[in-house]
Enzyme design. Structure first.
Site, PDB file in Angstrom:
ATOM      1  N   MET A  10       0.963  -1.090  -0.016  1.00  0.00           N
ATOM      2  CA  MET A  10      -0.095   0.025   0.140  1.00  0.00           C
ATOM      3  C   MET A  10       0.947   1.388   0.027  1.00  0.00           C
ATOM      4  O   MET A  10       0.370   2.391  -0.420  1.00  0.00           O
ATOM      5  CB  MET A  10      -0.715   0.100   1.283  1.00  0.00           C
ATOM      6  CG  MET A  10      -0.411   0.329   2.510  1.00  0.00           C
ATOM      7  SD  MET A  10      -1.294  -0.023   3.800  1.00  0.00           S
ATOM      8  CE  MET A  10      -0.319   0.413   5.291  1.00  0.00           C
ATOM      9  N   LYS A  11       2.184   1.206   0.277  1.00  0.00           N
ATOM     10  CA  LYS A  11       3.252   2.322   0.316  1.00  0.00           C
ATOM     11  C   LYS A  11       3.280   3.075  -0.869  1.00  0.00           C
ATOM     12  O   LYS A  11       3.587   4.137  -1.051  1.00  0.00           O
ATOM     13  CB  LYS A  11       4.366   1.822   1.022  1.00  0.00           C
ATOM     14  CG  LYS A  11       4.216   1.312   2.535  1.00  0.00           C
ATOM     15  CD  LYS A  11       3.766   2.488   3.462  1.00  0.00           C
ATOM     16  CE  LYS A  11       4.056   2.135   4.808  1.00  0.00           C
ATOM     17  NZ  LYS A  11       3.658   3.057   5.735  1.00  0.00           N
ATOM     18  N   ASP A  12       3.107   2.006  -1.877  1.00  0.00           N
ATOM     19  CA  ASP A  12       2.995   2.980  -3.255  1.00  0.00           C
ATOM     20  C   ASP A  12       2.345   4.243  -3.598  1.00  0.00           C
ATOM     21  O   ASP A  12       2.441   5.113  -4.136  1.00  0.00           O
ATOM     22  CB  ASP A  12       2.715   1.838  -4.517  1.00  0.00           C
ATOM     23  CG  ASP A  12       3.634   0.464  -4.661  1.00  0.00           C
ATOM     24  OD1 ASP A  12       4.649   0.438  -3.799  1.00  0.00           O
ATOM     25  OD2 ASP A  12       3.146  -0.085  -5.355  1.00  0.00           O
TER      26      ASP A  12
END
Length: 457
Positions: free
Chosen positions: A43-45
């Site tokens: 999800m850090k993208d």
């Protein structure tokens, strides 16, 4: 033809999938949002791209610049993918507890990696926070996103993840759960959902060794809550600006062991090859759901990343055994050591207001050479016979002074599932003993002798 111009154009629109086996018997519908479908497998993208684009708009990040960030690995991957597409260099600092796979992946996408010690204070110049700041100050035309305090982090999830969840549940979501680390995914999504329906209940998943739950419930930053833990990606020993406690209704704490075992279950029973913090989020959310969800409720849990980051850890049987997470563990845990004492050995404490002379008498009476110091029921320090001896030799008149005048820092608290190898790394010349709370909230002291004895059994 249908195609994307670059890899970063594929970020977002990850699927919701229903949990079946691991949620058996729980009322309501439990859905997980599988963020490993992002190109960087986490999800850090989303927030990495948002932080870079906002920095470009503000002029902080200029062409040919260098991105420098302290990361547990996943944010670094997101930043690296965006940097490749946009032509930037990357330098990342990681704590040494992070998996080797994460470091290798970052190097594979062209990043320079600096590995820093885990068990140091955030302000320590060796910490991965401090090293990142130092490099940013030294390297010209560099940008330090600082995911913890950069509000573009939470904004990314407010603008994308939250709307996706609302859309895909057709507004039927009643509960939202996520691990809390930087706070971006928890609070960005929570803000959006509560704006659509203020009745949505938000549940933050914390880990033992982190300050979040205690701070939410008391408003106090309790350093005694901070101690080393193994789970990556959730919990903190700081209060990031992205963590808005007003948006988090409840916190649930999860042990390293429970998170690891649930992660393995998700792979075997649901076909979801996810990361460690995903197991922690599901375990904590289901514990909450068992007591609070009704038949018509819909809970969505964020699953942050992919299992490839943890092949050498929780997906490795030997590693799991060595850390006491399976029945044939090599090392005893704090729980094992406490249990072996069979309730013997009462924890003796010294009041901070007690006279040094009286403390000596108490320690001699009970044949102890070190003890925690308490004040109003809180652990505020520690004392040892060696420290008292040194102080009295230098100034014999100190006998009538309170023990608070010469006490050392409080012994560190650890989790029940910490293993002897982990505990031994915490004990040093400045940390002579450790404290642990059992399942009944009773505090026990563990010494080097206790650890040695456990190794001979």
């Amino acid at each position: 033809m249908k195609f994307y111009n670059s890899i970063i154009d594929t970020i977002g629109d990850t699927p919701l999938v229903k949990l079946n086996s691991v949620a058996d018997g729980v009322k309501g519908t439990i859905l997980v949002k599988l963020e490993y479908f992002n190109p960087g497998n986490s999800m850090k993208d989303r927030m990495a791209l948002k932080m870079i684009e906002d920095a470009e708009k503000s002029g902080v990040l200029k062409p040919g610049g260098t991105i420098i960030e302290g990361t547990s690995g996943n944010t670094g991957m997101g930043l690296a993918l965006a940097a490749i597409s946009k032509g930037y260099k990357c330098i990342f600092t990681l704590a040494d507890k992070q998996s080797p796979e994460k470091m290798d992946i970052l190097r594979a996408v062209g990043a320079e990696v600096h590995v820093c010690p885990t068990n140091v204070e955030p302000e320590d110049p060796r910490s991965y926070y401090s090293v990142a700041k130092k490099l940013n100050a030294e390297i010209p035309n560099s940008f330090y996103p600082n995911q913890y305090d950069n509000l573009s982090n939470a904004l990314a999830h407010y603008e994308s993840t939250g709307p996706e969840i609302w859309r895909d549940t057709e507004g039927k979501i009643t509960h939202y759960a996520a691990g809390v680390g930087t706070g971006g995914s928890m609070c960005g999504v929570a803000k959006y959902l509560k704006e659509q329906n203020q009745e949505v209940v938000t549940v933050g998943i914390d880990t033992y060794g982190s300050v979040f739950k205690k701070y939410k419930e008391t408003g106090k930053f309790d350093e005694n809550e901070v101690y080393p833990y193994l789970t990556e990606g959730i919990g903190e020993d700081i209060l990031p600006k992205n963590v808005d406690f007003s948006l988090i209704d409840h916190f649930v704490k999860v042990t390293d062991k429970d998170g690891a075992l649930m992660t393995r279950r998700l792979a075997k029973e649901e076909g979801m090859f996810v990361g460690w913090s995903c197991g922690s989020a599901v375990h904590g959310a289901i514990e909450y759901a068992k007591e609070n969800l009704k038949e018509d409720d819909v809970m969505v849990i964020i699953m942050p990343d992919h299992g490839t980051r943890y092949l050498g850890k929780i997906y490795n049987d030997n590693w799991m055994q060595d850390h006491g997470f399976t029945e044939t563990g090599t090392f005893a845990t704090a729980r094992d050591i406490v249990a072996s004492k069979n309730g013997q050995g009462e924890l003796f404490t010294i009041k901070s207001s007690a006279k040094i002379g009286d403390a000596i008498a108490t320690m001699n009476e009970h044949s102890i050479d070190q003890a925690p110091v308490v004040e109003n029921g809180q652990f505020v320090g520690s004392i040892s016979d060696a420290k008292i001896l040194k102080a009295l030799i230098e100034n014999p008149s100190l006998k009538e002074q309170p023990i608070s005048e010469i006490m050392d820092a409080s012994f560190k608290f650890i989790a029940l599932d910490n293993t002897v190898d982990v505990m031994s790394k915490i004990l040093d010349k400045d940390t002579k003993a450790l404290l642990v709370r059992d399942d009944n909230n009773k505090v026990h002291i563990l010494t080097q002798t206790d650890l040695l004895v456990s190794l001979t059994k």
